[in-house]
Scaffold this motif. Structure first.
Motif, short mmCIF file in Angstrom:
data_model
loop_
_atom_site.label_atom_id
_atom_site.label_comp_id
_atom_site.label_asym_id
_atom_site.label_seq_id
_atom_site.Cartn_x
_atom_site.Cartn_y
_atom_site.Cartn_z
N ASP A 5 0.82 -1.19 0.15
CA ASP A 5 -0.09 0.13 -0.02
C ASP A 5 1.03 1.09 0.07
O ASP A 5 2.13 1.08 0.43
CB ASP A 5 -1.12 0.08 1.19
CG ASP A 5 -2.12 0.85 1.22
OD1 ASP A 5 -2.22 1.52 -0.17
OD2 ASP A 5 -3.16 0.92 1.87
N GLN A 173 -3.18 2.30 10.40
CA GLN A 173 -3.01 1.36 9.43
C GLN A 173 -1.72 0.48 9.78
O GLN A 173 -0.62 1.57 10.13
CB GLN A 173 -3.06 1.75 8.22
CG GLN A 173 -4.36 2.06 7.46
CD GLN A 173 -4.31 2.41 5.99
OE1 GLN A 173 -5.43 2.94 5.52
NE2 GLN A 173 -3.23 2.33 5.27
N GLU A 175 1.16 -2.10 8.67
CA GLU A 175 1.40 -2.98 7.42
C GLU A 175 2.68 -3.92 7.47
O GLU A 175 3.64 -3.04 7.90
CB GLU A 175 1.33 -2.26 6.07
CG GLU A 175 1.41 -3.36 4.76
CD GLU A 175 1.31 -2.62 3.40
OE1 GLU A 175 1.71 -3.08 2.44
OE2 GLU A 175 1.25 -1.34 3.41
N TYR A 192 0.58 -8.25 4.94
CA TYR A 192 -0.64 -7.96 5.71
C TYR A 192 -0.72 -6.83 6.32
O TYR A 192 0.06 -6.13 6.99
CB TYR A 192 -0.67 -9.20 6.90
CG TYR A 192 -2.06 -9.26 7.18
CD1 TYR A 192 -2.87 -9.95 6.77
CD2 TYR A 192 -2.20 -8.83 8.77
CE1 TYR A 192 -4.40 -10.16 7.38
CE2 TYR A 192 -3.50 -8.91 9.17
CZ TYR A 192 -4.36 -9.80 8.49
OH TYR A 192 -5.66 -9.93 9.16
N GLN A 193 -2.09 -6.32 6.04
CA GLN A 193 -2.18 -4.86 6.81
C GLN A 193 -3.64 -4.94 7.82
O GLN A 193 -4.78 -5.51 7.42
CB GLN A 193 -2.83 -4.04 5.51
CG GLN A 193 -2.83 -2.43 6.00
CD GLN A 193 -3.27 -1.88 4.63
OE1 GLN A 193 -4.37 -1.79 4.19
NE2 GLN A 193 -2.28 -0.75 4.18
N ASN A 203 -12.07 -6.99 12.19
CA ASN A 203 -10.94 -7.23 11.25
C ASN A 203 -11.62 -7.12 9.81
O ASN A 203 -10.93 -7.63 8.97
CB ASN A 203 -10.19 -8.78 11.42
CG ASN A 203 -9.50 -8.87 12.71
OD1 ASN A 203 -8.88 -7.79 13.09
ND2 ASN A 203 -9.76 -9.95 13.49
N ASP A 205 -11.65 -4.98 7.76
CA ASP A 205 -11.03 -4.15 6.59
C ASP A 205 -9.34 -4.51 6.51
O ASP A 205 -8.70 -3.83 5.80
CB ASP A 205 -11.02 -2.50 6.89
CG ASP A 205 -12.36 -2.14 6.55
OD1 ASP A 205 -13.29 -2.66 6.62
OD2 ASP A 205 -12.29 -0.80 6.10
N ASN A 206 -9.15 -5.56 7.31
CA ASN A 206 -7.63 -5.96 7.22
C ASN A 206 -7.54 -6.58 5.86
O ASN A 206 -8.57 -7.09 5.07
CB ASN A 206 -7.39 -6.94 8.19
CG ASN A 206 -7.55 -6.48 9.64
OD1 ASN A 206 -7.57 -5.22 9.87
ND2 ASN A 206 -7.19 -7.31 10.68
N VAL A 207 -6.42 -6.71 5.23
CA VAL A 207 -6.01 -7.00 3.68
C VAL A 207 -4.77 -7.94 3.92
O VAL A 207 -3.66 -7.47 4.54
CB VAL A 207 -5.66 -5.96 2.95
CG1 VAL A 207 -5.41 -6.61 1.64
CG2 VAL A 207 -6.80 -5.13 2.64
N ALA A 209 -2.37 -9.58 1.08
CA ALA A 209 -1.95 -9.40 -0.35
C ALA A 209 -0.95 -9.77 -0.91
O ALA A 209 0.34 -9.94 -0.19
CB ALA A 209 -1.97 -7.86 -0.51
#
Length: 223
Positions: A5, A173, A175, A192-193, A203, A205-207, A209
């Motif tokens: 991000d 945030q 990350e 992982y964010q 959780n 909105d956690n991502v 990727a």
């Protein structure tokens, strides 16, 4: 960008205080010994980029300077100011005064540091968008990132972000990324964010990727 991000102050799709896209304008740069400086005049504000063919363009000033006290450490500061609204802007509300009289301004401090296997970057910024029919928006954002090169092909990186405002819900945030350089032209990132905020539940909105970055060399032939 060692992570996936962008820093919270430089988001996508015009949702952030500062655009990552280019601005039409002119810039003057100067440097002497351990000091570097620049000043620029652009046809629109960094807070609301307008293309060269778009309407609602008003001149904006930006300036910045940096100081390098020792090799590997640079401390910088920057600021901008200028009108930012246009007729179709969602916050150019009925009854608002002329856009030329409503400036947006920003002030930032930044630090970059590198030594051995360690690399660190960070910024603290404060933004202000003037209004009359609604309260003036103020926003403070900050981020810091750290990268450690484990091996020429492997690195670990992390970034902490925060955003505070009088009108926009607060947001944080965190990350973390593992990067692997497959070759000189390709890089794989797994990250992982974690996202936290006043309107975020658990959780949701956690991502997680995975990103592949590739450099493609242009085809050419000499005759």
């Amino acid at each position: 960008n060692p992570l996936i991000d962008l820093p919270i102050g430089y988001g996508y799709y015009y949702t952030s205080p500062v655009t990552t896209l280019g601005l039409s304008g002119v810039q003057l740069e100067a440097g002497a010994a351990r000091v570097d400086a620049r000043v620029q005049f652009t046809s629109s504000s960094p807070t609301n980029r307008r293309g060269i063919r778009d309407d609602g363009q008003y001149g904006s000033w930006t300036g910045g300077a940096g100081f390098t006290p020792i090799q590997g450490l640079r401390i910088g500061a920057s600021a901008y100011r200028g009108p930012y609204l246009h007729d179709e802007h969602p916050f150019n509300l009925p009854g608002e005064i002329h856009s030329k009289l409503l400036p947006a301004s920003g002030l930032g401090l930044d630090v970059q540091f590198a030594r051995g296997h360690w690399y660190a970057n960070g910024e603290i910024n404060h933004f202000r968008k003037a209004y009359t029919v609604i309260p003036t928006l103020t926003q403070s954002v900050g981020w810091g990132e750290l990268k450690y090169v484990v091996h020429p092909r492997w690195y670990l990186a992390g970034r902490l972000n925060y955003s505070r405002s009088n009108l926009i819900p607060s947001r944080e945030q965190y990350e973390f990324v593992v990067g692997y350089r497959q070759s000189r032209n390709s890089l794989v990132k797994v990250g992982y964010q974690v996202v936290r905020g006043a309107r975020i539940r658990g959780n949701l909105d956690n991502v997680l990727a995975v990103q592949l970055v590739m450099k493609i060399t242009g085809l050419s032939k000499a005759f």
